[in-house]
Design a protein around this motif. Structure first.
Motif, mmCIF file in Angstrom:
data_model
loop_
_atom_site.group_PDB
_atom_site.id
_atom_site.type_symbol
_atom_site.label_atom_id
_atom_site.label_comp_id
_atom_site.label_asym_id
_atom_site.label_seq_id
_atom_site.Cartn_x
_atom_site.Cartn_y
_atom_site.Cartn_z
ATOM 1 N N GLY A 51 1.764 10.295 -1.446
ATOM 2 C CA GLY A 51 2.150 9.139 -0.646
ATOM 3 C C GLY A 51 2.694 9.601 0.688
ATOM 4 N N SER A 52 2.911 8.671 1.570
ATOM 5 C CA SER A 52 3.476 9.059 2.858
ATOM 6 C C SER A 52 4.928 9.476 2.657
ATOM 7 C CB SER A 52 3.370 7.907 3.859
ATOM 8 O OG SER A 52 4.630 7.309 4.039
ATOM 9 N N SER A 53 5.454 10.211 3.626
ATOM 10 C CA SER A 53 6.818 10.698 3.458
ATOM 11 C C SER A 53 7.845 9.573 3.518
ATOM 12 C CB SER A 53 7.146 11.750 4.518
ATOM 13 O OG SER A 53 6.958 11.202 5.798
ATOM 14 N N HIS A 54 7.389 8.357 3.881
ATOM 15 C CA HIS A 54 8.310 7.223 3.906
ATOM 16 C C HIS A 54 8.428 6.538 2.561
ATOM 17 C CE1 HIS A 54 8.381 7.480 8.196
ATOM 18 N NE2 HIS A 54 7.094 7.350 8.272
ATOM 19 N N GLU A 55 7.518 6.885 1.651
ATOM 20 C CA GLU A 55 7.506 6.164 0.380
ATOM 21 C C GLU A 55 8.694 6.531 -0.477
ATOM 22 O OE1 GLU A 55 4.428 4.015 1.459
ATOM 23 O OE2 GLU A 55 5.994 3.640 -0.030
ATOM 24 N N MET A 114 8.992 5.753 -6.859
ATOM 25 C CA MET A 114 7.858 4.882 -7.092
ATOM 26 C C MET A 114 6.620 5.724 -7.340
ATOM 27 S SD MET A 114 6.849 1.584 -4.821
ATOM 28 C CE MET A 114 8.317 0.632 -4.692
ATOM 29 N N LEU A 115 6.464 6.780 -6.563
ATOM 30 C CA LEU A 115 5.318 7.659 -6.755
ATOM 31 C C LEU A 115 5.404 8.349 -8.122
ATOM 32 C CD1 LEU A 115 5.099 9.244 -3.180
ATOM 33 C CD2 LEU A 115 3.684 7.427 -4.133
ATOM 34 N N MET A 116 6.621 8.714 -8.511
ATOM 35 C CA MET A 116 6.792 9.327 -9.843
ATOM 36 C C MET A 116 6.391 8.342 -10.937
ATOM 37 S SD MET A 116 7.752 12.432 -9.820
ATOM 38 C CE MET A 116 8.053 12.704 -11.533
ATOM 39 N N ALA A 117 6.693 7.066 -10.713
ATOM 40 C CA ALA A 117 6.344 6.051 -11.722
ATOM 41 C C ALA A 117 4.829 6.020 -11.925
ATOM 42 C CB ALA A 117 6.856 4.677 -11.300
ATOM 43 N N VAL A 118 4.088 6.133 -10.841
ATOM 44 C CA VAL A 118 2.623 6.153 -10.945
ATOM 45 C C VAL A 118 2.174 7.391 -11.703
ATOM 46 C CG1 VAL A 118 0.474 6.291 -9.652
ATOM 47 C CG2 VAL A 118 2.328 4.864 -8.813
ATOM 48 N N LYS A 153 -9.122 10.518 -6.088
ATOM 49 C CA LYS A 153 -9.352 9.197 -5.505
ATOM 50 C C LYS A 153 -8.443 9.092 -4.289
ATOM 51 C CE LYS A 153 -11.478 5.207 -6.619
ATOM 52 N NZ LYS A 153 -12.093 5.048 -5.304
ATOM 53 N N TYR A 154 -9.052 8.951 -3.140
ATOM 54 C CA TYR A 154 -8.281 8.787 -1.923
ATOM 55 C C TYR A 154 -8.344 7.327 -1.506
ATOM 56 C CZ TYR A 154 -8.052 13.860 -1.445
ATOM 57 O OH TYR A 154 -7.814 15.184 -1.652
ATOM 58 N N TYR A 155 -7.196 6.741 -1.199
ATOM 59 C CA TYR A 155 -7.177 5.306 -0.930
ATOM 60 C C TYR A 155 -7.107 4.972 0.537
ATOM 61 C CZ TYR A 155 -6.420 5.074 -5.919
ATOM 62 O OH TYR A 155 -6.560 5.209 -7.261
ATOM 63 N N TYR A 178 0.857 -1.189 0.000
ATOM 64 C CA TYR A 178 0.000 0.000 0.000
ATOM 65 C C TYR A 178 0.888 1.232 0.000
ATOM 66 C CZ TYR A 178 -3.772 -3.223 1.072
ATOM 67 O OH TYR A 178 -4.671 -4.240 1.004
ATOM 68 N N THR A 179 1.052 1.816 -1.177
ATOM 69 C CA THR A 179 2.005 2.916 -1.279
ATOM 70 C C THR A 179 1.380 4.240 -1.708
ATOM 71 O OG1 THR A 179 2.473 2.147 -3.525
ATOM 72 C CG2 THR A 179 3.997 1.458 -1.812
ATOM 73 N N VAL A 180 0.212 4.188 -2.313
ATOM 74 C CA VAL A 180 -0.386 5.422 -2.829
ATOM 75 C C VAL A 180 -1.529 5.841 -1.916
ATOM 76 C CG1 VAL A 180 -1.531 6.500 -4.802
ATOM 77 C CG2 VAL A 180 0.191 4.735 -5.161
ATOM 78 N N LYS A 181 -1.496 7.106 -1.505
ATOM 79 C CA LYS A 181 -2.587 7.584 -0.662
ATOM 80 C C LYS A 181 -3.689 8.233 -1.481
ATOM 81 C CE LYS A 181 -0.336 8.454 3.739
ATOM 82 N NZ LYS A 181 -1.309 7.922 4.715
ATOM 83 N N ALA A 182 -3.278 8.889 -2.560
ATOM 84 C CA ALA A 182 -4.296 9.576 -3.356
ATOM 85 C C ALA A 182 -3.778 9.894 -4.747
ATOM 86 C CB ALA A 182 -4.747 10.862 -2.671
#
Lengths: 389, 162
Positions: B79-83, B87-91, B27-29, B9-13
């Protein structure tokens, strides 16, 4: 407005599609649907399954998912979804699985267990991924059922598809995470058999870090070697994950940190802002405990002070404050005062934290004090306060 | 030592805002922002802090925000600051590139509004419940847009028959 749920007309795919799109759009904007309305929509939707229009069908799945929480009697669509999940149209199977699992509870899950297991090891990547990810979502509610699918997940992990590998690994970990021995065995297997997926690698690095942390493993363990080897991976995402993991490990010696730091140093000159940001953010953390390990990067950090991204520039400066010499602090102060007002609160907080941790280094204290002074100077435009303590 | 719990679970929104910072899609996850009111407040805040610059990444409200803008649209992945930021850029890149293909490079507000179902389906193929489902825009386009191409063909067919 929402009362256009009367899809009883002979099915005109485009109009129905339009209505569904509108429903989802409204939900998305934060509109609330009453339970009765939602339930009626659900009933109407079952008719729409008669159409063969692909986009309409896909939108039905989406609507089911979006309304799953607000509609009653959602199980009426179960048989339609099960049919699609095991049908011949590959395009439907993945999304149908995901929609079905959104409305399934533990009892229902056992009824479709056979199909889920087949889907997990299906050769079509989207089907396998959908099944694996849906299984993951159901671990919370139906752990005992999903646990039985471990072998299928294990098989899926040997897929060539990089996303399927990632999902299989993730599911396996979530299923086994309370069993440290099982996790260790799994890690050993995957680190040896070279997965291809960069996402899976990142996950492996995190699992390895956690294991090292829990077992307080020495840094001569194969887990550490694995993470260290990832610094040489072809994919930047993996390299960064590894560097970040090493940096966050407690009790790292300067020698162990060195390869991670040099990788981060390279990233500082990347054209990609995200990479520069990630690198400087991580270097900042290193500087908190091992400022000497970062001094080699000072030149690269200085180049980042003028970065167009404010966050990067700020991080570069706060890092340099911890590692730089007293003479450079003056120069830094001038640069930072020009945009102190734009720094978000988190950086003010982290800059403060670095001050308290920095200990008794005179230049750091003076730097922070002067920073505060120039900060005050900005806020109260005419007041150039004396540096207090 | 605080190691983060490894998780898929890496994406928050995932958010798309227009030129005025108004929500086109969100979309908020998870329930980091449980009410619509809090969500919109968050959206306003990140819009204000990001729409003037075109740097791709920032830390806002304790979360990592990666973003990209094009003409009159702003795309965000949170994403959270730990992500892992990459990876977030890839999304983000997957979303943007998929839409770019589907809208035939017209990634702007009007084209998007005319193709909302494509957007909904694309996001559905990229992130599921906060888990990254697919990162290859070709795959996403393939799984979504079969009908889009078909309908163009059908329209031509019908117009010829008329």
């Amino acid at each position: 407005q929402e009362a256009r749920i009367f899809n009883e007309t002979p099915i005109n795919p485009r109009r129905c599609l339009h209505i569904l799109t509108k429903i989802i759009y409204l939900l998305n904007q934060g509109e609330h649907f009453g339970t009765t309305e939602a339930t009626e929509a659900f009933f109407a939707m079952t008719r729409l399954f008669q159409s063969n229009d692909q986009t309409l069908r896909r939108m039905c799945y989406l609507t089911i998912k979006e309304m799953a929480n607000i509609s009653e009697d959602v199980i009426i669509v179960t048989s339609s979804l099960t049919k699609d999940m095991t049908g011949k149209e590959d395009v439907y199977r993945g999304p149908a699985i995901r929609a079905l699992c959104r409305i399934t509870d533990t009892t229902m899950l056992q009824a479709i267990e056979r199909y889920m297991k087949q889907a997990i090891v299906d050769k079509v990547p989207s089907v396998s991924s959908s099944a694996l990810v849906s299984s993951l979502h159901m671990v919370k509610g139906s752990y005992d059922v999903v646990k039985r699918w471990v072998n299928e997940a294990q098989e899926a992990a040997s897929s060539d598809n990089i996303m399927v590998q990632y999902h299989a690994l993730g599911l396996l970990y979530h299923l086994r995470k309370n069993d440290r021995l099982a996790v260790t065995k799994m890690l050993n297997k995957f680190t040896k058999s070279g997965l291809k997926s960069p996402f899976a690698y990142c996950m492996l690095i995190r699992i390895a870090s956690k294991l090292l942390d829990e077992t307080e493993g020495g840094h001569d363990s194969p887990l550490f070697d694995f993470i260290e080897s990832c610094l040489r991976n072809k994919n930047e995402m993996v390299v960064y994950e590894a560097a970040s993991a090493i940096v966050h490990m407690p009790n790292c010696t300067a020698r162990e940190l060195a390869p991670a730091v040099s990788v981060l140093q390279l990233f500082c000159s990347s054209p990609k802002a995200a990479l520069r940001y990630a690198a400087v953010r991580t270097l900042n953390k290193v500087a908190m405990k091992h400022p000497s390990a970062v001094t080699a990067c000072n030149l690269d950090l200085e180049n980042l002070i003028t970065d167009s991204n404010r966050s990067i520039a700020t991080l570069a400066i706060t890092t340099l404050l911890k590692t730089g010499s007293e003479s450079s602090v003056d120069r830094l102060m001038k640069q930072i005062s020009s945009f102190v007002s734009e720094i978000s609160d988190e950086f003010k907080a982290s800059a403060h934290k670095c001050h308290t941790i920095a200990g008794s280094h005179r230049c750091q204290k003076r730097g922070w004090v002067r920073l505060q002074a120039s900060h005050r100077g900005l806020h109260h435009q005419h007041h150039r306060g004396e540096p207090g303590e | 030592a605080c190691t983060v719990e490894p998780s898929l679970y890496t994406v928050k929104a995932v958010l798309i805002l227009d030129n005025d910072g108004d929500r086109l899609y969100a979309k908020y996850y998870d329930d980091t922002y449980p009410t619509v009111k809090e969500q919109k407040a968050f959206e306003k805040n990140i819009f204000n802090k990001t729409h003037r610059t075109d740097s791709e990444i920032a830390l806002l409200e304790g979360l990592t925000v990666v973003y990209k803008s094009n003409i009159d649209l702003f795309f965000y992945v949170i994403g959270s600051s730990h992500e892992n930021e990459l990876m977030l850029m890839a999304v983000l890149n997957c979303l943007f590139d998929s839409l770019s293909q589907m809208l035939r490079k017209n990634v702007e507000r009007r084209a998007l509004l005319e193709n909302m179902e494509g957007l909904f389906l694309a996001v559905d193929e990229i992130v599921d419940g906060g888990v990254i489902l697919e990162s290859d825009p070709q795959q996403v386009v393939h799984r979504v847009a079969l009908r889009v191409l078909q309908s163009a063909k059908e329209q031509i067919k019908w117009s010829l028959l008329r």
